[in-house]
Enzyme design. Structure first.
Site, short mmCIF file in Angstrom:
data_model
loop_
_atom_site.label_atom_id
_atom_site.label_comp_id
_atom_site.label_asym_id
_atom_site.label_seq_id
_atom_site.Cartn_x
_atom_site.Cartn_y
_atom_site.Cartn_z
N ASN A 36 -15.99 35.95 -6.39
CA ASN A 36 -17.42 36.28 -6.30
C ASN A 36 -17.93 35.85 -4.95
O ASN A 36 -17.89 34.66 -4.64
CB ASN A 36 -18.22 35.51 -7.35
CG ASN A 36 -17.95 36.03 -8.73
OD1 ASN A 36 -18.04 37.22 -8.98
ND2 ASN A 36 -17.58 35.13 -9.61
N CYS A 50 -19.75 32.03 -14.05
CA CYS A 50 -19.49 30.61 -13.87
C CYS A 50 -19.26 30.20 -12.43
O CYS A 50 -19.56 29.10 -12.05
CB CYS A 50 -18.27 30.20 -14.68
SG CYS A 50 -18.56 30.31 -16.43
N SER A 52 -11.92 23.32 -17.81
CA SER A 52 -11.31 23.86 -16.59
C SER A 52 -11.25 22.77 -15.54
O SER A 52 -12.25 22.09 -15.28
CB SER A 52 -12.15 25.03 -16.08
OG SER A 52 -11.64 25.52 -14.87
N GLU A 59 -27.24 24.23 -14.17
CA GLU A 59 -27.23 25.56 -14.75
C GLU A 59 -26.19 25.66 -15.85
O GLU A 59 -25.11 25.08 -15.74
CB GLU A 59 -26.91 26.58 -13.67
CG GLU A 59 -27.81 27.75 -13.79
CD GLU A 59 -27.58 28.73 -12.66
OE1 GLU A 59 -28.54 29.42 -12.33
OE2 GLU A 59 -26.47 28.83 -12.15
N CYS A 67 -20.39 18.75 -6.65
CA CYS A 67 -18.97 18.47 -6.93
C CYS A 67 -18.35 17.83 -5.70
O CYS A 67 -18.65 18.22 -4.58
CB CYS A 67 -18.24 19.77 -7.27
SG CYS A 67 -16.52 19.51 -7.76
N SER A 112 -7.18 25.54 -12.47
CA SER A 112 -7.56 26.37 -11.32
C SER A 112 -6.48 26.24 -10.26
O SER A 112 -6.48 25.29 -9.48
CB SER A 112 -8.90 25.90 -10.76
OG SER A 112 -9.91 26.09 -11.72
N LEU A 113 -5.57 27.18 -10.24
CA LEU A 113 -4.43 27.09 -9.31
C LEU A 113 -4.76 27.75 -7.97
O LEU A 113 -4.70 27.14 -6.93
CB LEU A 113 -3.20 27.73 -9.95
CG LEU A 113 -1.87 27.39 -9.30
CD1 LEU A 113 -1.52 25.92 -9.51
CD2 LEU A 113 -0.74 28.27 -9.84
N HIS A 114 -5.07 29.02 -8.03
CA HIS A 114 -5.58 29.79 -6.88
C HIS A 114 -4.64 29.97 -5.70
O HIS A 114 -5.01 30.59 -4.69
CB HIS A 114 -6.91 29.21 -6.37
CG HIS A 114 -7.96 29.03 -7.42
ND1 HIS A 114 -8.10 29.88 -8.50
CD2 HIS A 114 -8.94 28.10 -7.58
CE1 HIS A 114 -9.10 29.46 -9.26
NE2 HIS A 114 -9.61 28.39 -8.72
N CYS A 118 -15.94 27.74 -3.06
CA CYS A 118 -16.87 27.48 -4.17
C CYS A 118 -18.25 27.07 -3.68
O CYS A 118 -18.40 26.18 -2.85
CB CYS A 118 -16.29 26.39 -5.07
SG CYS A 118 -17.42 25.90 -6.40
N GLY A 161 -19.33 21.22 -11.13
CA GLY A 161 -18.68 19.92 -11.32
C GLY A 161 -17.24 20.03 -11.77
O GLY A 161 -16.80 21.06 -12.28
N CYS A 192 -21.23 28.31 -20.87
CA CYS A 192 -20.54 27.64 -19.77
C CYS A 192 -21.43 26.47 -19.34
O CYS A 192 -22.58 26.69 -18.96
CB CYS A 192 -20.38 28.67 -18.65
SG CYS A 192 -19.77 28.03 -17.10
N CYS A 223 -13.91 22.68 -2.78
CA CYS A 223 -13.01 23.82 -2.66
C CYS A 223 -13.63 24.83 -1.68
O CYS A 223 -14.85 25.04 -1.71
CB CYS A 223 -12.76 24.45 -4.02
SG CYS A 223 -12.03 23.29 -5.18
N1 SAH Z 1 -14.31 22.27 -11.33
C1 SAH Z 1 -13.62 22.97 -12.32
C2 SAH Z 1 -14.53 23.75 -13.25
C3 SAH Z 1 -15.69 24.45 -12.62
S1 SAH Z 1 -15.33 25.82 -11.57
C4 SAH Z 1 -12.56 23.88 -11.70
O1 SAH Z 1 -12.58 24.03 -10.49
O2 SAH Z 1 -11.74 24.38 -12.43
C5 SAH Z 1 -14.87 27.08 -12.74
C6 SAH Z 1 -13.98 28.16 -12.15
O3 SAH Z 1 -14.73 28.99 -11.23
C7 SAH Z 1 -12.79 27.60 -11.37
O4 SAH Z 1 -11.61 28.28 -11.67
C8 SAH Z 1 -13.22 27.87 -9.96
O5 SAH Z 1 -12.13 27.90 -9.09
C9 SAH Z 1 -13.94 29.20 -10.09
N2 SAH Z 1 -14.74 29.56 -8.93
C10 SAH Z 1 -15.39 28.76 -8.07
N3 SAH Z 1 -16.01 29.49 -7.12
C11 SAH Z 1 -15.74 30.79 -7.39
C12 SAH Z 1 -16.10 32.02 -6.77
N4 SAH Z 1 -16.87 32.04 -5.70
N5 SAH Z 1 -15.64 33.16 -7.32
C13 SAH Z 1 -14.86 33.13 -8.43
N6 SAH Z 1 -14.52 32.03 -9.06
C14 SAH Z 1 -14.94 30.84 -8.54
FE1 SF4 Z 2 -15.67 21.64 -7.77
FE2 SF4 Z 2 -14.46 23.46 -9.33
FE3 SF4 Z 2 -16.08 24.20 -7.31
FE4 SF4 Z 2 -13.72 23.14 -6.74
S1 SF4 Z 2 -14.09 25.07 -7.84
S2 SF4 Z 2 -15.68 22.61 -5.75
S3 SF4 Z 2 -13.52 21.64 -8.37
S4 SF4 Z 2 -16.68 23.10 -9.15
#
Ligand code: SAH
Ligand code: SF4
Length: 361
Positions: free
Chosen positions: A293, A336, A194, A91, A111, A217-219, A118, A162, A104, A115
């Site tokens: 999300n 995204c 990212s 996508e 992946c 992506s620190l979180h 995700c 990814g 995007c 995480c």
């Molecule tokens: N793998 C890379 C890029 C793809 S994810 C990364 O993790 O940075 C792009 C962004 O979307 C990242 O910051 C990720 O943490 C965030 N993301 C993933 N799942 C999400 C969700 N359910 N709600 C909001 N952001 C999310």
């Molecule tokens: Fe992969 Fe990024 Fe999702 Fe983490 S947030 S599982 S690194 S796509």
């Protein structure tokens, strides 16, 4: 097997022309057609038939097809479902801003990072995309835009499915391909990568000398919490990630953004905000707060507006530059970070032959 045409640079095509006894200006003609979005060599009207046949014997356009698109410019984002030659689906998301159109893109099917929050990581990893498969997402999007009389995609964010640094070579190659002046000519400053924090990847990127924007992506504000949310945090500490990001910033002078998803009662408390502020207050990074999300099958919840505001105010009061796109289903990150539902839909149609691109006129 024929090679995917989008994997070639202009230099590769010139070499191919040379090896096949063709003048090198032909390569430029062919290259321009590819980036104009033709779907077969026969559409290359200024290329003679014999050459078109030779090209068709070695290369293919098949393998990347726009299957459907949903959403619209009015919604602020539009998801494009793209079928690959092996039946996998990826996508890309078009995002419409006042200042132009962004896309995007995905770099992998699935992946490995898994995480906890995700959707993409939930089902694990299927395969890397080739550079050409990343480039093709942009060509597909441009074709769709052109059919509506719109301009091309101006900015690219590598935030689809990814982890870009887990597919490092193809990711970097895709950026170089998209930058080529004879193709789409997208400036390096218009790319944002990212990463979930693959430290080696960040250092490698620094060596490339490409002025891209980097998002981390620190979180979480501490390693203990981060390890619970991002398994990769067991390999690299926050300090190591921030050092690598700082090194990139110093070297490239480009913008570094810290992404921080806000998940209710997981990482959104006032203590979390204070800890994040003290971690970042002396660093020249911008914090992008992303309301989580919600993902089907996961218990995490999005915090309410007031909680988000409190979190952001704590950062600001302490001198940390932070913004938040409060989601109305329109914001970039909603687009995204929420790819899973669409993958499930994609899987249901995987065994059916991919239809030709359906572009609404
Ligand atoms: N793998 C890379 C890029 C793809 S994810 C990364 O993790 O940075 C792009 C962004 O979307 C990242 O910051 C990720 O943490 C965030 N993301 C993933 N799942 C999400 C969700 N359910 N709600 C909001 N952001 C999310
Ligand atoms: Fe992969 Fe990024 Fe999702 Fe983490 S947030 S599982 S690194 S796509």
């Amino acid at each position: 097997m024929e090679k995917l045409i989008y994997d070639l640079s202009l230099a590769d095509l010139e070499l191919w022309c040379e090896e096949h006894g063709e003048k090198s200006f032909r390569a430029k003609q062919i290259f321009e057609w590819i980036y104009r979005g033709v779907e077969s060599f026969d559409e290359m009207s200024n290329v003679n038939k014999a050459l078109r046949e030779k090209l068709a014997a070695d290369f293919t356009f098949a393998g990347v097809t726009l299957v459907s698109h949903s959403g619209s410019e009015e919604d602020g984002s539009e998801k494009l479902l793209v079928a690959l030659s092996d039946g996998n689906m990826i996508e890309s998301v078009l995002m419409f801003h006042d200042y132009g159109i962004s896309l995007c893109v995905s770099t992998q099917v699935g992946c490995k990072m898994r995480c906890a929050f995700c959707a993409t990581g939930m089902d694990g990893f299927i395969r890397n995309l080739s550079a050409g498969e990343i480039v093709a997402q942009v060509i597909m999007a441009n074709k769709l835009l052109k059919s509506r009389g719109k301009t091309n995609v101006a900015r690219l964010v590598y935030m689809g499915s990814g982890e870009p640094f887990d597919n490092y070579d193809n990711t970097i190659r895709s950026i170089r391909l998209l930058h080529q002046p004879e193709g789409l000519n997208i400036g390096y400053r218009n790319f944002t990568l990212s990463t979930s924090g693959l430290v080696d990847g960040i250092y490698n990127l620094t060596q490339e000398d490409l002025p891209l924007n980097l998002s981390i992506s620190l979180h979480a504000p501490n390693d203990e919490l981060r390890r619970q949310l991002l398994p990769i945090a067991k390999r690299y500490t926050i300090q190591e990630v921030l050092d690598a990001a700082m090194n990139y910033f110093d070297d490239s002078g480009r913008r570094v953004t810290i992404e921080y998803i806000l998940i209710s009662e997981v990482n959104d408390t006032t203590e979390n905000a204070k800890e994040l502020a003290s971690l970042l207050k002396r660093l020249p990074f911008h914090v992008d707060l992303i309301p989580f999300n919600e993902v089907r099958g996961l218990d995490f919840k999005r915090p309410g507006y007031s909680r988000i505001k409190v979190f952001m105010d704590i950062l600001k009061e302490r001198g940390v530059n932070a913004t938040c796109r409060i989601s109305k289903g329109k914001d970039i990150n909603a687009a995204c970070g929420q790819l899973k539902r669409h993958y499930s839909e994609a899987r249901n149609i995987q065994n059916k032959p991919a239809p030709k691109a359906t572009i609404k006129k």
